[in-house]
Design an enzyme around this catalytic site. Structure first.
Site, short mmCIF file in Angstrom:
data_model
loop_
_atom_site.label_atom_id
_atom_site.label_comp_id
_atom_site.label_asym_id
_atom_site.label_seq_id
_atom_site.Cartn_x
_atom_site.Cartn_y
_atom_site.Cartn_z
N ASP A 148 -0.27 5.30 0.68
CA ASP A 148 -0.55 6.32 1.68
C ASP A 148 -0.66 5.72 3.08
O ASP A 148 -1.46 4.81 3.31
CB ASP A 148 -1.84 7.06 1.35
CG ASP A 148 -1.74 7.88 0.08
OD1 ASP A 148 -0.62 8.01 -0.44
OD2 ASP A 148 -2.77 8.38 -0.40
N ASP A 150 -2.07 -0.66 5.91
CA ASP A 150 -2.46 -0.05 7.19
C ASP A 150 -3.96 0.08 7.39
O ASP A 150 -4.40 0.47 8.47
CB ASP A 150 -1.83 1.35 7.31
CG ASP A 150 -2.47 2.34 6.34
OD1 ASP A 150 -2.46 2.06 5.12
OD2 ASP A 150 -2.99 3.36 6.81
N ASP A 193 0.86 -1.17 0.00
CA ASP A 193 0.00 0.00 0.00
C ASP A 193 0.91 1.24 0.00
O ASP A 193 2.09 1.16 0.33
CB ASP A 193 -0.88 -0.04 1.24
CG ASP A 193 -1.78 1.17 1.36
OD1 ASP A 193 -2.52 1.45 0.40
OD2 ASP A 193 -1.74 1.84 2.40
#
Length: 266
Positions: A14, A200, A12
Protein backbone atom coordinates in the site's frame (compact mmCIF):
# COMPACT_ATOMS: atom_id res chain seq x y z
CA UNK A 1 14.91 -23.04 -4.43
CA UNK A 2 18.19 -23.78 -6.25
CA UNK A 3 18.05 -21.38 -9.19
CA UNK A 4 20.73 -18.73 -9.49
CA UNK A 5 19.12 -15.49 -8.38
CA UNK A 6 20.48 -12.29 -9.82
CA UNK A 7 18.08 -10.10 -7.86
CA UNK A 8 15.66 -10.27 -4.97
CA UNK A 9 13.19 -7.40 -4.52
CA UNK A 10 11.38 -6.80 -1.24
CA UNK A 11 8.44 -4.49 -1.72
CA UNK A 12 5.87 -2.89 0.51
CA UNK A 13 2.39 -2.82 -1.01
CA UNK A 14 0.00 0.00 0.00
CA UNK A 15 1.41 3.34 -1.13
CA UNK A 16 4.37 1.63 -2.81
CA UNK A 17 3.59 -1.08 -5.39
CA UNK A 18 -0.14 -0.48 -4.91
CA UNK A 19 -1.76 2.92 -5.27
CA UNK A 20 -2.78 4.45 -1.93
CA UNK A 21 -6.34 5.23 -3.09
CA UNK A 22 -7.21 2.83 -5.93
CA UNK A 23 -5.35 -0.28 -4.70
CA UNK A 24 -4.14 -0.87 -8.29
CA UNK A 25 -0.63 -1.43 -9.65
CA UNK A 26 -1.12 -0.67 -13.36
CA UNK A 27 1.60 1.99 -13.40
CA UNK A 28 4.18 -0.61 -12.32
CA UNK A 29 3.44 -3.05 -15.15
CA UNK A 30 6.46 -2.13 -17.36
CA UNK A 31 8.89 -2.95 -14.55
CA UNK A 32 6.95 -6.05 -13.53
CA UNK A 33 7.08 -7.27 -17.13
CA UNK A 34 10.83 -6.66 -17.26
CA UNK A 35 11.33 -8.69 -14.08
CA UNK A 36 9.54 -11.68 -15.61
CA UNK A 37 12.45 -12.18 -18.05
CA UNK A 38 15.07 -12.15 -15.30
CA UNK A 39 16.18 -14.59 -12.58
CA UNK A 40 14.44 -12.41 -10.03
CA UNK A 41 12.43 -13.03 -6.88
CA UNK A 42 9.82 -10.50 -5.76
CA UNK A 43 8.93 -10.79 -2.09
CA UNK A 44 5.71 -9.01 -1.19
CA UNK A 45 6.24 -7.41 2.21
CA UNK A 46 3.23 -5.93 3.91
CA UNK A 47 1.06 -5.41 6.95
CA UNK A 48 -1.55 -7.49 5.10
CA UNK A 49 -2.59 -10.92 6.38
CA UNK A 50 -1.76 -14.23 4.72
CA UNK A 51 -5.28 -14.47 3.28
CA UNK A 52 -5.06 -10.95 1.86
CA UNK A 53 -1.63 -11.34 0.34
CA UNK A 54 -1.94 -14.87 -1.09
CA UNK A 55 -4.42 -13.89 -3.81
CA UNK A 56 -2.49 -10.77 -4.70
CA UNK A 57 0.75 -12.78 -4.86
CA UNK A 58 -0.87 -15.23 -7.25
CA UNK A 59 -2.29 -12.45 -9.43
CA UNK A 60 1.17 -10.93 -9.72
CA UNK A 61 2.76 -14.31 -10.52
CA UNK A 62 5.01 -14.46 -7.45
CA UNK A 63 3.43 -17.41 -5.65
CA UNK A 64 6.60 -19.53 -5.86
CA UNK A 65 8.27 -17.09 -3.45
CA UNK A 66 7.55 -16.53 0.23
CA UNK A 67 5.79 -13.37 1.34
CA UNK A 68 6.34 -11.34 4.48
CA UNK A 69 3.01 -10.75 6.19
CA UNK A 70 1.61 -8.67 9.04
CA UNK A 71 4.44 -6.12 9.12
CA UNK A 72 7.11 -8.81 9.36
CA UNK A 73 5.50 -10.73 12.21
CA UNK A 74 5.35 -13.85 10.01
CA UNK A 75 6.25 -15.46 6.67
CA UNK A 76 3.75 -17.02 4.26
CA UNK A 77 5.45 -19.99 2.53
CA UNK A 78 5.44 -20.33 -1.28
CA UNK A 79 2.10 -21.46 -2.78
CA UNK A 80 0.38 -21.42 0.65
CA UNK A 81 -2.79 -19.38 1.03
CA UNK A 82 -3.08 -19.16 4.82
CA UNK A 83 -1.25 -19.65 8.11
CA UNK A 84 -2.89 -22.41 10.19
CA UNK A 85 -1.64 -21.45 13.66
CA UNK A 86 -3.10 -18.21 15.08
CA UNK A 87 -1.94 -18.72 18.66
CA UNK A 88 0.33 -15.65 18.56
CA UNK A 89 -2.65 -13.45 17.75
CA UNK A 90 -4.76 -14.95 20.55
CA UNK A 91 -1.97 -14.27 23.06
CA UNK A 92 -1.49 -10.71 21.76
CA UNK A 93 -5.19 -9.89 22.09
CA UNK A 94 -5.26 -11.32 25.61
CA UNK A 95 -2.33 -9.11 26.67
CA UNK A 96 -3.96 -6.09 25.06
CA UNK A 97 -7.29 -6.66 26.80
CA UNK A 98 -5.54 -7.11 30.16
CA UNK A 99 -4.33 -3.50 30.12
CA UNK A 100 -6.02 -0.91 32.36
CA UNK A 101 -9.07 0.57 30.67
CA UNK A 102 -7.50 4.03 30.41
CA UNK A 103 -4.63 2.64 28.35
CA UNK A 104 -6.63 0.10 26.36
CA UNK A 105 -9.51 2.31 25.25
CA UNK A 106 -7.62 4.74 22.93
CA UNK A 107 -6.34 1.84 20.78
CA UNK A 108 -8.93 0.78 18.19
CA UNK A 109 -7.71 -2.48 16.68
CA UNK A 110 -9.08 -4.56 13.82
CA UNK A 111 -10.25 -7.09 16.39
CA UNK A 112 -12.27 -4.44 18.22
CA UNK A 113 -14.65 -3.74 15.35
CA UNK A 114 -16.83 -5.57 12.85
CA UNK A 115 -15.86 -6.03 9.20
CA UNK A 116 -17.86 -2.85 8.53
CA UNK A 117 -15.65 -1.05 11.03
CA UNK A 118 -12.53 -2.21 9.19
CA UNK A 119 -14.08 -0.93 5.95
CA UNK A 120 -14.52 2.46 7.59
CA UNK A 121 -10.95 2.45 8.93
CA UNK A 122 -9.25 1.31 5.73
CA UNK A 123 -11.48 1.94 2.70
CA UNK A 124 -11.30 -1.76 1.83
CA UNK A 125 -14.23 -3.63 0.33
CA UNK A 126 -16.32 -5.68 2.80
CA UNK A 127 -14.78 -8.94 1.52
CA UNK A 128 -11.25 -7.57 1.78
CA UNK A 129 -11.97 -6.23 5.26
CA UNK A 130 -13.05 -9.70 6.39
CA UNK A 131 -9.73 -11.11 5.15
CA UNK A 132 -7.84 -8.34 6.93
CA UNK A 133 -9.33 -9.50 10.23
CA UNK A 134 -8.04 -13.07 9.80
CA UNK A 135 -4.80 -12.40 11.60
CA UNK A 136 -2.12 -14.80 12.80
CA UNK A 137 0.57 -12.65 14.37
CA UNK A 138 -0.25 -8.98 14.84
CA UNK A 139 -2.90 -6.36 15.53
CA UNK A 140 -3.07 -3.10 13.57
CA UNK A 141 -5.13 -0.25 14.87
CA UNK A 142 -5.65 3.47 15.18
CA UNK A 143 -4.32 5.37 18.17
CA UNK A 144 -7.01 7.81 19.31
CA UNK A 145 -5.42 9.11 22.51
CA UNK A 146 -2.71 11.60 23.40
CA UNK A 147 1.01 11.17 22.83
CA UNK A 148 1.54 10.85 26.58
CA UNK A 149 -1.04 8.05 26.79
CA UNK A 150 0.56 6.36 23.79
CA UNK A 151 3.97 6.31 25.47
CA UNK A 152 2.46 4.72 28.59
CA UNK A 153 0.52 2.25 26.43
CA UNK A 154 3.68 1.14 24.61
CA UNK A 155 5.69 0.76 27.83
CA UNK A 156 2.96 -1.42 29.31
CA UNK A 157 2.93 -3.65 26.24
CA UNK A 158 6.73 -3.91 26.15
CA UNK A 159 6.61 -5.57 29.57
CA UNK A 160 4.62 -8.34 27.84
CA UNK A 161 7.14 -8.67 24.99
CA UNK A 162 4.91 -6.76 22.57
CA UNK A 163 6.36 -4.07 20.31
CA UNK A 164 4.74 -1.50 18.02
CA UNK A 165 5.53 -0.33 14.50
CA UNK A 166 4.03 2.82 13.03
CA UNK A 167 2.98 2.41 9.40
CA UNK A 168 1.48 4.87 7.00
CA UNK A 169 -1.93 4.59 8.66
CA UNK A 170 -1.85 2.14 11.53
CA UNK A 171 0.04 1.33 14.70
CA UNK A 172 0.71 -2.41 14.51
CA UNK A 173 1.40 -4.54 17.59
CA UNK A 174 3.32 -7.83 17.50
CA UNK A 175 5.77 -9.97 19.45
CA UNK A 176 8.82 -8.24 18.04
CA UNK A 177 9.64 -9.50 14.56
CA UNK A 178 9.81 -6.94 11.77
CA UNK A 179 10.20 -6.83 7.99
CA UNK A 180 14.01 -6.72 8.19
CA UNK A 181 14.11 -9.87 10.38
CA UNK A 182 12.12 -11.83 7.80
CA UNK A 183 14.16 -10.29 4.99
CA UNK A 184 17.40 -11.54 6.60
CA UNK A 185 15.94 -15.06 6.91
CA UNK A 186 14.82 -15.20 3.27
CA UNK A 187 18.12 -13.81 1.91
CA UNK A 188 20.07 -16.42 3.91
CA UNK A 189 17.96 -19.15 2.33
CA UNK A 190 18.18 -18.02 -1.32
CA UNK A 191 21.48 -16.09 -1.61
CA UNK A 192 20.58 -13.46 -4.27
CA UNK A 193 23.47 -11.51 -5.80
CA UNK A 194 21.64 -8.19 -5.45
CA UNK A 195 18.82 -6.97 -3.23
CA UNK A 196 16.45 -4.01 -3.54
CA UNK A 197 13.83 -2.91 -1.03
CA UNK A 198 11.05 -0.41 -1.69
CA UNK A 199 8.73 1.22 0.83
CA UNK A 200 7.14 4.46 1.95
CA UNK A 201 6.50 4.34 5.70
CA UNK A 202 8.39 4.26 9.01
CA UNK A 203 7.84 0.50 9.33
CA UNK A 204 9.84 0.06 6.10
CA UNK A 205 12.99 1.86 7.29
CA UNK A 206 14.90 -1.16 8.65
CA UNK A 207 14.11 -3.11 5.47
CA UNK A 208 15.24 -0.23 3.24
CA UNK A 209 18.51 0.18 5.13
CA UNK A 210 19.21 -3.56 5.10
CA UNK A 211 19.03 -3.94 1.29
CA UNK A 212 21.85 -3.27 -1.14
CA UNK A 213 19.62 -0.52 -2.54
CA UNK A 214 16.67 0.95 -0.68
CA UNK A 215 14.04 3.06 -2.40
CA UNK A 216 11.80 5.47 -0.52
CA UNK A 217 8.69 5.73 -2.70
CA UNK A 218 7.01 9.13 -2.54
CA UNK A 219 3.67 9.16 -0.77
CA UNK A 220 1.91 12.55 -0.68
CA UNK A 221 -0.59 11.18 1.87
CA UNK A 222 1.95 11.02 4.72
CA UNK A 223 4.98 13.00 5.97
CA UNK A 224 8.22 12.17 4.17
CA UNK A 225 10.66 9.87 5.92
CA UNK A 226 13.69 11.54 7.48
CA UNK A 227 17.26 10.88 6.26
CA UNK A 228 18.17 7.18 6.26
CA UNK A 229 21.45 5.36 6.76
CA UNK A 230 23.13 4.99 3.36
CA UNK A 231 21.33 7.90 1.74
CA UNK A 232 24.45 10.08 1.61
CA UNK A 233 26.32 7.37 -0.31
CA UNK A 234 23.54 6.85 -2.86
CA UNK A 235 22.53 3.45 -1.51
CA UNK A 236 19.15 4.84 -0.43
CA UNK A 237 17.20 6.53 -3.21
CA UNK A 238 13.96 8.54 -3.30
CA UNK A 239 11.39 8.71 -6.06
CA UNK A 240 9.72 11.84 -7.32
CA UNK A 241 6.68 9.95 -8.60
CA UNK A 242 4.31 8.46 -6.05
CA UNK A 243 3.13 4.88 -5.56
CA UNK A 244 3.37 2.35 -8.40
CA UNK A 245 4.59 4.97 -10.89
CA UNK A 246 7.53 5.74 -8.61
CA UNK A 247 8.06 2.02 -8.01
CA UNK A 248 8.15 1.40 -11.75
CA UNK A 249 10.68 4.15 -12.46
CA UNK A 250 12.96 3.15 -9.58
CA UNK A 251 13.03 -0.54 -10.49
CA UNK A 252 13.73 0.14 -14.17
CA UNK A 253 16.51 2.57 -13.24
CA UNK A 254 18.11 0.07 -10.85
CA UNK A 255 17.90 -2.76 -13.40
CA UNK A 256 19.93 -0.52 -15.72
CA UNK A 257 22.33 0.42 -12.93
CA UNK A 258 22.92 -3.26 -12.10
CA UNK A 259 23.08 -4.20 -15.80
CA UNK A 260 20.04 -6.45 -15.37
CA UNK A 261 17.85 -4.83 -18.01
CA UNK A 262 16.02 -7.92 -19.24
CA UNK A 263 13.03 -7.32 -21.47
CA UNK A 264 12.54 -3.60 -20.71
CA UNK A 265 9.93 -1.95 -22.88
CA UNK A 266 8.10 1.11 -21.64
Amino acid sequence: MTEDLGLMIFTDLDGTLIDHETYRWDAAKPALKALQSLPTAVILTSSKTALEISGLRANLGFEKWPAIVENGAGILPPFADDIPDRSHYVMLRAALDALPKGLRQPFKGFGDVSAAGVVEMTGLSPDAATLAQQRGFSEPGLWLGSDAQKSEFLVALQSQGITAQQGGRFLTLSFGRNKADCMTEIIAQHHPRHTIALGDAPNDVLMLEHAEFGVVVANPHRPALGPLIGEDSGRILRTELAGPAGWNRAVLDLLNRLDLQGNIKE
